[in-house]
Design a protein around this motif. Structure first.
Motif, PDB file in Angstrom:
ATOM      1  N   UNK A 156       0.871  -1.140   0.039  1.00  0.00           N
ATOM      2  CA  UNK A 156       0.212   0.074  -0.123  1.00  0.00           C
ATOM      3  C   UNK A 156       0.941   1.239   0.032  1.00  0.00           C
ATOM      4  N   UNK A 157       1.868   1.052   0.772  1.00  0.00           N
ATOM      5  CA  UNK A 157       2.807   2.399   0.947  1.00  0.00           C
ATOM      6  C   UNK A 157       3.483   2.647  -0.404  1.00  0.00           C
ATOM      7  N   UNK A 158       4.021   1.811  -0.983  1.00  0.00           N
ATOM      8  CA  UNK A 158       4.692   2.055  -2.311  1.00  0.00           C
ATOM      9  C   UNK A 158       3.875   2.320  -3.642  1.00  0.00           C
ATOM     10  N   UNK A 159       2.653   1.592  -3.593  1.00  0.00           N
ATOM     11  CA  UNK A 159       1.509   2.014  -4.602  1.00  0.00           C
ATOM     12  C   UNK A 159       1.039   3.257  -4.564  1.00  0.00           C
TER      13      UNK A 159
ATOM     14  N   UNK B 288       3.538   5.843  -5.549  1.00  0.00           N
ATOM     15  CA  UNK B 288       3.727   5.927  -7.210  1.00  0.00           C
ATOM     16  C   UNK B 288       2.275   6.660  -7.386  1.00  0.00           C
ATOM     17  N   UNK B 289       1.232   6.515  -7.114  1.00  0.00           N
ATOM     18  CA  UNK B 289      -0.126   7.123  -7.536  1.00  0.00           C
ATOM     19  C   UNK B 289      -0.037   8.745  -7.071  1.00  0.00           C
ATOM     20  N   UNK B 290       0.606   8.913  -6.045  1.00  0.00           N
ATOM     21  CA  UNK B 290       0.512  10.551  -5.674  1.00  0.00           C
ATOM     22  C   UNK B 290       1.434  11.063  -6.550  1.00  0.00           C
ATOM     23  N   UNK B 291       2.644  10.508  -6.774  1.00  0.00           N
ATOM     24  CA  UNK B 291       3.691  11.121  -7.727  1.00  0.00           C
ATOM     25  C   UNK B 291       3.285  11.333  -9.071  1.00  0.00           C
ATOM     26  N   UNK B 292       2.637  10.392  -9.790  1.00  0.00           N
ATOM     27  CA  UNK B 292       1.940  10.308 -10.842  1.00  0.00           C
ATOM     28  C   UNK B 292       0.726  11.346 -11.081  1.00  0.00           C
ATOM     29  N   UNK B 293       0.069  11.585 -10.061  1.00  0.00           N
ATOM     30  CA  UNK B 293      -1.182  12.484 -10.087  1.00  0.00           C
ATOM     31  C   UNK B 293      -0.164  14.139 -10.062  1.00  0.00           C
TER      32      UNK B 293
END
Length: 418
Positions: free
Chosen positions: A220-223, A226-231
């Motif tokens: 959950x932490x790594x995914x 990545x989602x936050x960075x992509x947004x």
């Protein structure tokens, strides 16, 4: 055993972390990064994610092997003993008077954008936000996770809609050649953008509430990272594409773009999503504070703060944190304290907490994970230097707490290496 109810799954954890990282920064930071580095900020986001990964991996490994409501304070206690554990816990709690009122003010600002509220009306909006967070906290981490997963979906949907309506294509993205990226501009943008990834330390307090923390917490932490960075990267593409960040304030750039694309009637949609993003970040921090207070009070089982409700929730600790937040919010309003200064001081505290976590990783971990903890420690030291003298507040708080906190009689904690 933590005693808290274990009800979080992988998807819920991803929703909690991604909204925690997006929080108050998703509307403002992409424009601030563009102001600092222009098109070069498009390279800065991938670079920042690479730099944050060692820190995130150390958090993930420690949370997997030592899941506790005490979060970073517990990791530090495992590595360096109970006294520094208490100091770290109180250091994290010291963010309440300086950081939370500022975040509440940013959240209430979206109501100002919709209805033109001022002064007392904004104060009522801030107090109302605290009431909603308290109500959500009485229903458990699972309810918070479900709501924040919905909020994460709304944020992503808004950015996708802007890309679609604005006709943005990958071929239109103005990536400058890496050889032409100024180092000074890249450094300036990274210093602004790092604050988007403050939130890992709050998420660590929820590790013990996963159904399967060893498997799902690190994923959950790594995914979520990545989602936050992509947004954030997608938002940066938007503000660069529409070029409103030069004339509009950082926090208003995205709402201005929404109005330009969808009309004035869409402004309330952008403001509601912005408020919900801020609400999600505030919620996970306040719930984390409550769990930290409960875990620290567990040394005195007779204390009311150490009691759990019938639903295995730290309601007494949550009540104490909410009351403290209300008092600080009223004080900030009464004395008209400069919130920009408070945010800078709070950032110094967060960096210090990250540094302590990385140092604990150096002590507790072995092999490649220990090497990542060393790398993370170096990064945190660098970030502590960047704000200059303003970091002295965090250093002063650390030493003051070490000197002033009374000693507690307790059994010694033995370090465990992995």
């Amino acid at each position: 055993m933590s005693g808290l109810k274990q009800e979080l799954g992988l998807a819920q954890g991803i929703g909690l972390l991604s909204t925690s990282l997006l929080g108050t920064g998703v509307f403002a930071v992409p424009a601030l990064a563009a102001l600092a580095a222009g098109n070069s900020s498009l390279w800065a986001w991938p670079l920042l994610i690479v730099l944050v990964f060692p820190v995130a991996i150390v958090f993930a490994v420690l949370g997997r092997h030592f899941p506790s409501a005490g979060g970073v304070a517990y990791f530090v206690g495992m590595a360096f003993g109970p006294r520094l554990e208490r100091v770290t816990g109180w250091l994290f709690l010291s963010v309440i008077p300086v950081g939370l009122p500022a975040a509440l003010h940013i959240a209430a600002g979206f109501w100002q954008g919709m209805f033109g509220w001022q002064g007392p009306q904004l104060l009522m909006a801030e107090l109302g936000t605290l009431a909603l967070i308290w109500l959500l906290g009485t229903r458990g981490a699972g309810s918070s996770a479900n709501l924040q997963s919905i909020i994460a979906g709304l944020i992503v949907a808004l950015i996708v809609a802007i890309w679609w309506r604005g006709g943005i294509r990958l071929s239109d993205i103005p990536f400058p050649p890496i050889s032409q990226v100024p180092v000074s501009a890249m450094s300036a943008s990274l210093a602004v953008m790092f604050w988007c990834f403050v939130g890992l330390e709050a998420f660590a307090h929820l590790a013990s509430e996963f159904k399967n923390p060893e498997r799902d917490f690190p994923r959950a932490l790594m995914i979520g990272l990545l989602i936050a960075g992509s947004v954030y990267w997608a938002c940066t593409v938007v503000v660069l594409h529409f070029d409103v960040w030069r004339t509009q304030g950082a926090a208003t750039s995205l709402p201005v773009i929404v109005v330009e694309l969808f009309g004035k009637q869409a402004l309330w949609i952008a403001c509601i999503i912005g408020y919900l993003a801020c609400f999600a970040s505030l919620n996970i921090y306040i719930q984390s504070f409550a769990r930290l207070v409960w875990s620290q009070a567990a040394y005195k089982p007779e204390s009311a703060l150490a009691k759990l409700s019938k639903r295995q929730l730290p309601l007494n600790a949550l009540n104490a944190v909410i009351i403290c937040c209300i008092f600080c919010t009223l004080a900030i309003y009464a004395f008209s304290v400069n919130l920009d200064t408070l945010i800078i001081y709070a950032n110094g505290i967060f960096i210090m907490i990250y540094l302590l976590c990385m140092l604990a990783g150096c002590r507790l971990l072995k092999g490649r994970f220990k090497a990542l903890a060393v790398l993370g420690s170096a990064l945190c030291l660098l970030l502590l230097v960047i704000p200059g003298w303003k970091s002295l507040y965090a250093i002063f708080m650390l030493f003051a707490l070490w000197l002033l906190l009374p000693k507690r009689r307790t059994t010694s904690l033995h370090s465990t290496q992995l």
